[in-house]
Design an enzyme around this catalytic site. Structure first.
Site, mmCIF file in Angstrom:
data_model
loop_
_atom_site.group_PDB
_atom_site.id
_atom_site.type_symbol
_atom_site.label_atom_id
_atom_site.label_comp_id
_atom_site.label_asym_id
_atom_site.label_seq_id
_atom_site.Cartn_x
_atom_site.Cartn_y
_atom_site.Cartn_z
ATOM 1 N N HIS A 284 0.816 -1.151 -0.064
ATOM 2 C CA HIS A 284 0.048 0.088 0.036
ATOM 3 C C HIS A 284 0.736 1.113 0.088
ATOM 4 O O HIS A 284 2.047 1.157 0.370
ATOM 5 C CB HIS A 284 -1.038 -0.048 1.183
ATOM 6 C CG HIS A 284 -0.407 -0.057 2.571
ATOM 7 N ND1 HIS A 284 0.126 1.391 3.239
ATOM 8 C CD2 HIS A 284 0.010 -0.712 3.547
ATOM 9 C CE1 HIS A 284 0.507 1.151 4.302
ATOM 10 N NE2 HIS A 284 0.742 -0.214 4.588
ATOM 11 N N CYS B 20 2.141 -4.991 7.162
ATOM 12 C CA CYS B 20 2.073 -4.603 5.697
ATOM 13 C C CYS B 20 3.206 -4.007 5.016
ATOM 14 O O CYS B 20 4.216 -3.393 5.695
ATOM 15 C CB CYS B 20 0.847 -3.495 5.081
ATOM 16 S SG CYS B 20 -0.910 -4.532 5.706
#
Length: 526
Positions: free
Chosen positions: A411, A430
């Site tokens: 992301h 992440c």
């Protein structure tokens, strides 16, 4: 009474006779071919003791040796079944002693350190010593000793050849068994691998065929043999780093697709690979690791290092397929982050949630007065925390989704400062992207979907939008601390998660437990 069709019965008997005769002939030929066992062994060894050796005298001795050593074999059931089906014929000794194939095999075992593997794993010296007895015409003195040594050599050859073959083609350690956060499908040796080894007819050809051909593997082999020393490392630590990465290269878990995305955690880098070359690369931030200060190294380790104790925020190793981009995503904040971070900020500042566009939901209904709640006394499990799209959203303007057990994804991020640092293990797990729009272009290519992503990412009043990827692209998140770059220069990276230490400790444990017994390596496929 019905008429009996004698002609049909005669034809059936004739067919059965036709099918059985070749089998009977083949069996009789096999026995006949070993009727000169003693003569063949004498011709090669010039030891008169072998003149008295016969298949009938050998078989019961071999059966007994197999039973005595069964517990130390890597694949006892398959090996036992193989020899039982072949009348306990010592095929490796009889077919390969005369042409010096076994000498060739022994030389490969003694050079196992060229792969970063200790020759003791394969009982290399013991095997070589036993083999040399056959070339000394006075070493074996009685027929009973001859039978026993033939059985020992045959069984060692079969077992060690299987183990050596499995080591080079699959590695000696199963990553799924030693790493707590490892979700990449990794093939392990199975019964088919064993059967293939037992069918070997030319040792050198086979041994050369299982030498890993990967250019990275060959580069690390060369570096190990040249005793090169990495900057800032001792010679010993350099060797250990190369050895653990050679082991990783032996694992059957590498991408086979023409195009894929790969993230190397210790290098904090993402590459889009196409046709074996990187067509896009960028910096990334990965999950915070247990060894982010690099205090623990391969120079020293103890028995407890065999246990993998991942930090809660470490990015997992995995393989999956990117199927979608979410533009201007809503961040569904995990309960772990809510309890450890969000509510603490909310307790200190009642307007923290509103100022950071964080909405709170109870039973699916948005709370309008969340700033009045005393979060310190609340059961947080009944609430959901969601951050609205916008410039301050922790996921940035786009995230790329792929199925995985750890709820991680690639992301964008508004936090750009960490990309200026060398140590970028700073996320909650992440993977944060330095150039998310470039990745979108690489995945989607030119066209309406990419144009839409680009447009929506730049809007002032963003709305969450899902954009499906027409052709899914593989993504691999891996862990490599030593490799050769495009110029052939070896690159080294610090062991930010301590996974080199865990792997090396298991390799040392494996050596310690197997150097005293015949190697038992072919574990069931995971």
């Amino acid at each position: 009474m019905k008429n009996i069709n004698y002609k049909k019965i005669i034809r059936c008997y004739a067919l059965l006779f036709t099918l059985c005769i070749p089998l009977l002939l083949m069996q009789s030929c096999t026995k006949k071919s070993r009727s000169d066992m003693g003569k063949a062994l004498f011709t090669k060894t010039q030891n008169k003791v072998f003149k008295n050796v016969t298949p009938e005298g050998f078989a019961p001795v071999f059966q007994k040796v197999i039973q005595e050593q069964k517990s130390s074999l890597g694949n006892p059931l398959q090996i036992e079944a193989f020899y039982a089906q072949n009348d306990y014929d010592p095929k490796f000794v009889m077919d390969h002693l005369n042409n010096d194939d076994l000498k060739t095999f022994s030389s490969y075992l003694l050079k196992a350190n060229e792969h970063g593997l200790d020759p003791n794993l394969f009982k290399a010296q013991a095997y070589n010593d036993l083999l040399n007895k056959f070339y000394d015409k006075k070493a074996i003195k009685t027929t009973d000793e001859a039978y026993h040594d033939i059985a020992e050599l045959e069984l060692m050859t079969a077992n060690i050849l299987i183990n050596y073959s499995n080591a080079l083609q699959y590695g000696i350690i199963s990553p799924r068994r030693i790493y707590a956060r490892y979700y990449t499908a990794t093939q392990r040796p199975d019964s088919n691998a064993v059967n293939k080894v037992l069918a070997v007819t030319n040792f050198k050809t086979y041994l050369d065929s299982i030498q890993p051909k990967n250019p990275q593997y060959l580069a690390l082999q060369k570096a190990l043999l040249s005793s090169s020393t990495a900057p800032g490392m001792t010679q010993e630590e350099t060797d250990r780093t190369i050895k653990v990465n050679l082991e990783r290269l032996r694992w059957k878990n590498k991408p086979s697709q023409d195009k894929y995305v790969i993230v190397n955690i210790p290098d904090f880098r993402l590459d889009v690979m196409e046709g074996g070359k990187s067509t896009l690369n960028m910096k990334v931030c990965v999950g915070e690791g247990r060894n982010k200060d690099y205090a623990n190294t391969l120079i020293e380790y103890d028995d407890s290092d065999k246990t993998d104790r991942p930090f809660s925020r470490e990015t997992p190793q995995l393989a999956s397929m990117i199927y979608e981009a979410q533009v201007n995503p809503i961040w569904n904040i995990p309960q772990s982050i809510v309890s450890k971070e969000i509510v603490k900020h909310a307790e200190d500042d009642p307007y923290y949630l509103a100022n950071n566009n964080i909405d709170v939901f109870e039973n699916g209904k948005k709370l309008e007065d969340s700033e009045t709640i005393d979060w310190g006394s609340e059961d947080l499990s009944k609430y959901e925390f969601k951050q609205r799209p916008g410039d301050d959203n922790s996921l940035g303007k786009v995230k790329f989704l792929f199925p995985n057990k750890s709820s991680v994804y690639l992301h964008d991020t508004p936090a750009q400062e960490p990309f200026k640092k060398n140590m970028r293990a700073v996320s909650h797990g992440c993977v944060r992207l330095e150039k998310p729009l470039d990745l979108a272009h690489s995945l989607f290519g030119d066209g309406s979907k990419y144009d839409m992503i680009k447009q929506f990412m730049s809007e002032d009043n963003p709305k969450p939008t899902d954009v499906a990827l027409s052709k899914k692209v593989p993504v691999y998140i891996t862990y490599v601390t030593c490799w050769a770059d495009e110029n052939g220069t070896l690159q080294y990276r610090p062991d930010v998660y301590g996974l080199d230490i865990v792997l090396f400790a298991h390799m040392q444990k494996f050596l310690a437990s197997n150097s005293k017994t015949v190697l038992a390596m072919a574990t069931p496929a995971n």
